[in-house]
Design an enzyme around this catalytic site. Structure first.
Site, short mmCIF file in Angstrom:
data_model
loop_
_atom_site.label_atom_id
_atom_site.label_comp_id
_atom_site.label_asym_id
_atom_site.label_seq_id
_atom_site.Cartn_x
_atom_site.Cartn_y
_atom_site.Cartn_z
CD GLU A 74 21.31 -2.99 17.62
OE1 GLU A 74 21.16 -2.71 16.43
OE2 GLU A 74 21.33 -2.11 18.53
CB VAL A 90 6.12 12.52 10.28
CG1 VAL A 90 5.39 11.20 10.44
CG2 VAL A 90 6.15 12.93 8.83
CB ILE A 91 8.04 12.43 15.11
CG1 ILE A 91 8.73 11.33 14.28
CG2 ILE A 91 8.10 12.08 16.59
CD1 ILE A 91 10.18 11.06 14.62
CG HIS A 145 -19.51 1.53 -5.79
ND1 HIS A 145 -19.25 2.85 -5.45
CD2 HIS A 145 -20.79 1.29 -5.43
CE1 HIS A 145 -20.35 3.37 -4.91
NE2 HIS A 145 -21.29 2.45 -4.89
#
Ligand code: FAD
Length: 463
Positions: free
Chosen positions: A32, A181-182, A440
């Protein structure tokens, strides 16, 4: 250095692949070059949701009188404190993932990796170059914000989603380019904190990739606050004016100019395919990403790709699922990726969630469909929430009633949608949904009512 599986990228695709591989007994090395957790944990899903929650609490407090509560004093956003809360949540989650990786004995190498041959990864680490021999390689390098090829797009004040999550101070006016969406999640966030937000979207509705009834409802909700929207419109250039920016916008009714202090470009994401050594090793790459089969394998045996870098549905849970599938195939367990039950969620207030086919897709692929709708106006639970602007929409096959799609705008829609996912996984019908007793009062009851409506038998709707 030798390993069984080398993974490039530690986002939800990479780190879940690593954990699953370790679970299956493999020796795993993950590389990474920025932060464990990838976009999702650091500058995507989690930080946006932390900010959205602060926005929701603020709005609820500001509307306290609607719930019979008298607030003495004012409720105001404290932006630095909101950012600190977001960062605390991110830090906690990232350290949780790091701890999981450590416990699973996954080796994490800090650095930038690239393939030099089908079984070798070269990593530029702070300590120098390292070479890694691996039986299998998983590419999980993710994506980055797409840029607009627009005059003025490099001006100061033009930002992407990553920058928007760490602004030193709130702007007075924000223009968002892109109503996906963003874009709408950021509109929801900044509007709550008092920013005057305008969205410009090229297509004719917000959330253009979702069922056509969802975007207009989200737009109405945003208009009810102070958000302005321009649909079927394009920003054609940006110029500096005073302390801000001037956007020239081509709309259906001619050109207009919008002034803003910041412009957030939210027009999609590009796969991180560059400088990975793919071409040299023979891995096929397209502009949209690395093509894979259902086993998540590239054209090169033993080299897999998962998540945003494949250019498919750019969602964290799709990346993670792909990671599990890739590892299981690499280790000989066999699995394939099915997107049938993948939910797409938008965490606005109220939330939006979808699974399965949109009405348009269902009409194109099935000779006969039925659509059942249940407005939350008729939901007792939604009334107690103080938000009944949404609805549930169920789409099923005409004859058999087999569920094809479920679409929800409601508080907690992202938690409700999985009933639809399970129904799709089991090829369940609207009759099965109707036979399932729902508590409910719950918002879930409205899903049963929408399933009944698709059969012409909703109880709590006038016939
Ligand atoms: P990424 O998370 O992008 O991770 C890839 C990692 O690989 C990165 O850490 C990168 O540094 C590393 N890397 C890249 N190249 C190399 C290299 N050569 N060597 C070593 N490391 C490398 N999705 C959802 O499902 N729900 C949401 O609510 C949601 N909200 C979002 C909000 C925003 C603002 C954004 C931007 C995205 C959001 N997403 C959401 C999308 C989600 O974040 C991505 O789909 C997800 O992170 C993709 O995971 P990934 O593992 O494929 O890649």
């Amino acid at each position: 250095m030798q390993t069984q599986i080398a993974i490039l990228g530690a986002g939800p695709g990479g780190y879940v692949a690593a954990l699953r591989a370790a679970q299956l007994g493999a020796r795993v090395t993950m590389i990474e070059d920025n932060a464990v957790g990838g976009v999702c944990l650091n500058v995507g899903c989690i930080p946006t949701k932390a900010l959205l929650r602060s926005a929701e609490v603020l709005r609820t407090a500001q509307n306290a009188k609607n719930y019979g509560l008298r607030l003495t004093g004012t409720v105001e956003p404290d932006w630095p404190a909101i950012l600190k809360r977001k960062e605390r949540i991110v830090r906690r989650l990232v350290s949780g993932v790091v701890a999981l990786l450590r416990a699973a004995e996954v080796q994490v190498v800090e650095g930038r990796g690239r393939l030099v041959d089908p079984n070798t990864v070269e990593v530029v680490t702070p300590e120098g170059l390292r070479r890694l021999q691996a039986q299998h390689i998983i590419l999980a390098t993710g994506s980055r914000p797409a840029q607009l090829p627009l005059p003025g797009s490099n001006l100061p004040g033009v930002i992407d989603s990553t920058a928007a999550l760490s602004l030193q101070e709130l702007p007075a006016r924000l223009l968002i380019i892109g109503g996906g969406v963003i874009g709408v999640e950021f509109a929801d966030i900044f509007d709550a904190f008092g920013v005057r937000v305008t969205i410009v979207e090229m297509l004719d509705r917000l959330l253009p990739l979702m069922d056509a009834e969802l975007g207009p409802t989200v737009e109405r909700n945003l208009h009810r606050r102070r958000v302005k929207t321009y649909l079927s419109s394009r920003v054609t250039r940006l110029d500096e004016v005073g302390n801000g920016l001037l956007a020239t916008v081509a709309t259906e009714n001619g050109e207009l100019a919008i002034e803003a202090d910041l412009v957030l470009v939210a027009v999609g994401r590009r796969p991180n395919i560059e400088d990975l050594g793919l071409e040299a090793v023979g891995v096929r790459v397209e502009r949209t990403g690395i093509p894979v089969d259902q086993r998540m394998e590239t054209n090169m045996p033993g080299i897999y790709a998962v998540g945003d870098v494949t250019g498919g549905m750019q969602l964290a849970h799709v990346a993670s699922l792909g990671g599990e599938v890739a590892v299981e195939n690499a280790l000989g367990h066999g699995n394939s990726l099915s997107l049938k039950t993948v939910p797409a969620c938008v965490y606005t207030d109220p939330e939006v969630a979808s699974v399965g086919l949109t009405e348009e897709q269902a009409r194109q692929t099935h000779p006969e469909i039925r659509v059942g709708r249940f407005p939350l106006l008729a939901s007792g639970k939604a009334l107690t929430y103080g938000d009944n602007s949404g609805f549930i929409k169920v789409i099923s096959k005409g004859r058999s009633g087999e569920l094809l799609g479920l679409h929800i705008i409601a508080p907690h829609a992202s938690d409700l949608i999985h009933e639809g996912g399970l129904a799709l996984a089991l090829d369940a019908t609207t009759e099965d949904l109707a036979k399932t007793v729902h508590g409910h009062p719950t918002l879930g009851e409205a899903i049963r009512e929408a399933a009944l409506a698709a059969r012409g038998a909703a109880i709590h709707l006038p016939s």
